[in-house]
Design an enzyme around this catalytic site. Structure first.
Site, PDB file in Angstrom:
ATOM      1  N   TYR A 156      43.824 -20.545 -25.318  1.00 50.77           N
ATOM      2  CA  TYR A 156      42.412 -20.220 -25.041  1.00 50.77           C
ATOM      3  C   TYR A 156      41.974 -19.054 -25.940  1.00 50.77           C
ATOM      4  O   TYR A 156      40.803 -18.949 -26.321  1.00 50.77           O
ATOM      5  CB  TYR A 156      42.221 -19.900 -23.560  1.00 50.77           C
ATOM      6  CG  TYR A 156      40.796 -20.094 -23.086  1.00 50.77           C
ATOM      7  CD1 TYR A 156      40.155 -21.327 -23.226  1.00 50.77           C
ATOM      8  CD2 TYR A 156      40.083 -19.046 -22.506  1.00 50.77           C
ATOM      9  CE1 TYR A 156      38.850 -21.510 -22.795  1.00 50.77           C
ATOM     10  CE2 TYR A 156      38.775 -19.222 -22.066  1.00 50.77           C
ATOM     11  CZ  TYR A 156      38.164 -20.455 -22.223  1.00 50.77           C
ATOM     12  OH  TYR A 156      36.865 -20.625 -21.801  1.00 50.77           O
ATOM     13  N   LYS A 163      34.709 -14.985 -23.198  1.00 52.56           N
ATOM     14  CA  LYS A 163      34.300 -15.181 -21.795  1.00 52.56           C
ATOM     15  C   LYS A 163      34.344 -13.852 -21.034  1.00 52.56           C
ATOM     16  O   LYS A 163      33.529 -13.628 -20.132  1.00 52.56           O
ATOM     17  CB  LYS A 163      35.190 -16.220 -21.106  1.00 52.56           C
ATOM     18  CG  LYS A 163      34.988 -17.648 -21.604  1.00 52.56           C
ATOM     19  CD  LYS A 163      33.574 -18.152 -21.407  1.00 52.56           C
ATOM     20  CE  LYS A 163      33.455 -19.649 -21.624  1.00 52.56           C
ATOM     21  NZ  LYS A 163      32.055 -20.085 -21.741  1.00 52.56           N
TER      22      LYS A 163
HETATM   23  P1  NAD Z   1      30.270 -29.539 -23.762  1.00 52.21           P
HETATM   24  O1  NAD Z   1      30.931 -29.797 -25.060  1.00 52.21           O
HETATM   25  O2  NAD Z   1      29.706 -30.698 -23.044  1.00 52.21           O
HETATM   26  O3  NAD Z   1      29.131 -28.443 -23.917  1.00 52.21           O
HETATM   27  C1  NAD Z   1      29.203 -27.384 -24.847  1.00 52.21           C
HETATM   28  C2  NAD Z   1      27.831 -27.240 -25.449  1.00 52.21           C
HETATM   29  O4  NAD Z   1      27.769 -26.091 -26.309  1.00 52.21           O
HETATM   30  C3  NAD Z   1      27.431 -28.452 -26.302  1.00 52.21           C
HETATM   31  O5  NAD Z   1      26.247 -29.017 -25.804  1.00 52.21           O
HETATM   32  C4  NAD Z   1      27.197 -27.849 -27.682  1.00 52.21           C
HETATM   33  O6  NAD Z   1      26.164 -28.465 -28.391  1.00 52.21           O
HETATM   34  C5  NAD Z   1      26.819 -26.419 -27.299  1.00 52.21           C
HETATM   35  N1  NAD Z   1      26.853 -25.510 -28.446  1.00 52.21           N
HETATM   36  C6  NAD Z   1      27.902 -25.235 -29.257  1.00 52.21           C
HETATM   37  N2  NAD Z   1      27.491 -24.421 -30.256  1.00 52.21           N
HETATM   38  C7  NAD Z   1      26.162 -24.178 -30.056  1.00 52.21           C
HETATM   39  C8  NAD Z   1      25.171 -23.435 -30.756  1.00 52.21           C
HETATM   40  N3  NAD Z   1      25.450 -22.747 -31.872  1.00 52.21           N
HETATM   41  N4  NAD Z   1      23.899 -23.402 -30.264  1.00 52.21           N
HETATM   42  C9  NAD Z   1      23.591 -24.078 -29.118  1.00 52.21           C
HETATM   43  N5  NAD Z   1      24.481 -24.819 -28.434  1.00 52.21           N
HETATM   44  C10 NAD Z   1      25.764 -24.866 -28.894  1.00 52.21           C
HETATM   45  O7  NAD Z   1      31.381 -28.804 -22.856  1.00 52.21           O
HETATM   46  P2  NAD Z   1      31.307 -28.130 -21.415  1.00 52.21           P
HETATM   47  O8  NAD Z   1      32.705 -28.067 -20.953  1.00 52.21           O
HETATM   48  O9  NAD Z   1      30.285 -28.775 -20.573  1.00 52.21           O
HETATM   49  O10 NAD Z   1      30.880 -26.640 -21.760  1.00 52.21           O
HETATM   50  C11 NAD Z   1      29.788 -25.977 -21.139  1.00 52.21           C
HETATM   51  C12 NAD Z   1      30.179 -24.548 -20.770  1.00 52.21           C
HETATM   52  O11 NAD Z   1      31.133 -24.596 -19.712  1.00 52.21           O
HETATM   53  C13 NAD Z   1      30.820 -23.740 -21.886  1.00 52.21           C
HETATM   54  O12 NAD Z   1      30.375 -22.404 -21.822  1.00 52.21           O
HETATM   55  C14 NAD Z   1      32.291 -23.809 -21.530  1.00 52.21           C
HETATM   56  O13 NAD Z   1      33.030 -22.741 -22.075  1.00 52.21           O
HETATM   57  C15 NAD Z   1      32.182 -23.717 -20.036  1.00 52.21           C
HETATM   58  N6  NAD Z   1      33.380 -24.087 -19.287  1.00 52.21           N
HETATM   59  C16 NAD Z   1      33.968 -25.302 -19.503  1.00 52.21           C
HETATM   60  C17 NAD Z   1      35.116 -25.632 -18.794  1.00 52.21           C
HETATM   61  C18 NAD Z   1      35.808 -26.955 -19.030  1.00 52.21           C
HETATM   62  O14 NAD Z   1      36.991 -27.063 -18.715  1.00 52.21           O
HETATM   63  N7  NAD Z   1      35.129 -27.956 -19.551  1.00 52.21           N
HETATM   64  C19 NAD Z   1      35.651 -24.744 -17.854  1.00 52.21           C
HETATM   65  C20 NAD Z   1      35.006 -23.530 -17.645  1.00 52.21           C
HETATM   66  C21 NAD Z   1      33.881 -23.205 -18.376  1.00 52.21           C
END
Ligand code: NAD
Length: 256
Positions: A156, A163
């Site tokens: 990570y 984060k």
């Molecule tokens: P996802 O890939 O569906 O979403 C990530 C989004 O970030 C995408 O829509 C992408 O276009 C956007 N992004 C990246 N660079 C960007 C930029 N420069 N400008 C604007 N948008 C940008 O994945 P997700 O898992 O739904 O992620 C959403 C959030 O949840 C993130 O912050 C991620 O760290 C967090 N999160 C995810 C998990 C997991 O296991 N999936 C767990 C905890 C937290």
């Protein structure tokens, strides 16, 4: 009557139907919210537009959070179309794939800055533009974090540091924006199989580990995160700000 009747919510971070942002959008829509979506890069526009349309939204705006002119243009459009807004959902993060494997000590300066810029600073940049649109409307800002902010997870790496900065940003923004009636909170979600998650080395191992060790003996779904988002962004949580709520099947309470 739904919890978000007559409310307007901007959803940043839908990449596809697996995105956590998409699950949140569906829940807010079910509760009556009018939605706008932002995306980064033309490739995502084609995926987001039909999803937005399925929830009756025509406002799909380009907003790469590393570009101030795109952020300004998106919020100017929201002001023109809506006049104001109630909810900002920040569900986005990015780090180069090579930073999400191997040793943290090898993180490059550029990789560190990029992860911080997209994943943490963007919450400040978007909140600042949303603030005038939330004037007099009990606004809400919600972001997505991960337990890797608090504890070390293999691969990570720099995203854990980003984060941690994001969670601290939530507290500073909450303190700053409380006087404007705006609440700022985060959900620390358990691992969920999404596009972003697939970029993390050995992600499947994290899923298996959480499933076997969490108190609820499972991994959470994006839908479960969406339900908590409804709570945090609605009047049900009117006394809650600066909070990070774990939606992780209880994994974070386990020591051994
Ligand atoms: P996802 O890939 O569906 O979403 C990530 C989004 O970030 C995408 O829509 C992408 O276009 C956007 N992004 C990246 N660079 C960007 C930029 N420069 N400008 C604007 N948008 C940008 O994945 P997700 O898992 O739904 O992620 C959403 C959030 O949840 C993130 O912050 C991620 O760290 C967090 N999160 C995810 C998990 C997991 O296991 N999936 C767990 C905890 C937290």
């Amino acid at each position: 009557m739904g919890l978000f009747e007559n409310k307007k919510a901007v959803i940043c971070g839908v990449a596809n139907e697996r995105s956590i942002a998409w699950a949140i959008a569906q829940h807010l829509h079910r509760e009556g919210a009018e939605l706008a979506f932002t995306y980064a890069g033309d490739a995502f526009r084609e995926r987001v537009e039909p999803l937005a349309a399925s929830l009756g939204s025509k406002l799909v705006l380009s907003c790469d959070v590393t570009k101030d002119d795109e952020i300004d243009a998106a919020f100017e459009r929201l002001r023109d179309e809506w006049g104001g807004m109630d909810v900002l959902v920040h569900s986005l993060a990015f780090a180069n794939k090579e930073e999400l494997k191997g040793r943290f000590v090898d993180t490059s300066r550029e990789g560190f800055m990029l992860a911080m810029n997209v994943s943490a600073y963007s919450l400040v940049a978007l909140s600042r533009r949303a603030l005038p649109l939330m004037a007099g409307r009990s606004g809400n800002v919600l972001t997505l974090s991960y337990y890797g902010a608090e504890k070390v997870f293999p691969n990570y790496n720099v995203m854990g540091v980003a984060k941690a900065a994001l969670e601290s940003t939530v507290q500073y923004l909450a303190a700053d924006l409380g006087k404007d009636g705006v609440r700022v909170n985060a959900i620390s979600a358990g691992p969920i199989r999404t596009l972003a998650a697939m970029g993390i080395g050995d992600f499947r191992e994290i899923l298996n580990h959480v499933q076997s060790r969490s108190p609820l003996n499972k991994n959470v779904t994006a839908d479960e995160v969406g339900k908590t988002a409804v709570y945090l962004c609605s009047d049900l949580a009117s006394g809650v700000t600066g909070e990070v709520i774990h939606v992780d099947a209880g994994y974070h309470v386990i020591g051994m």
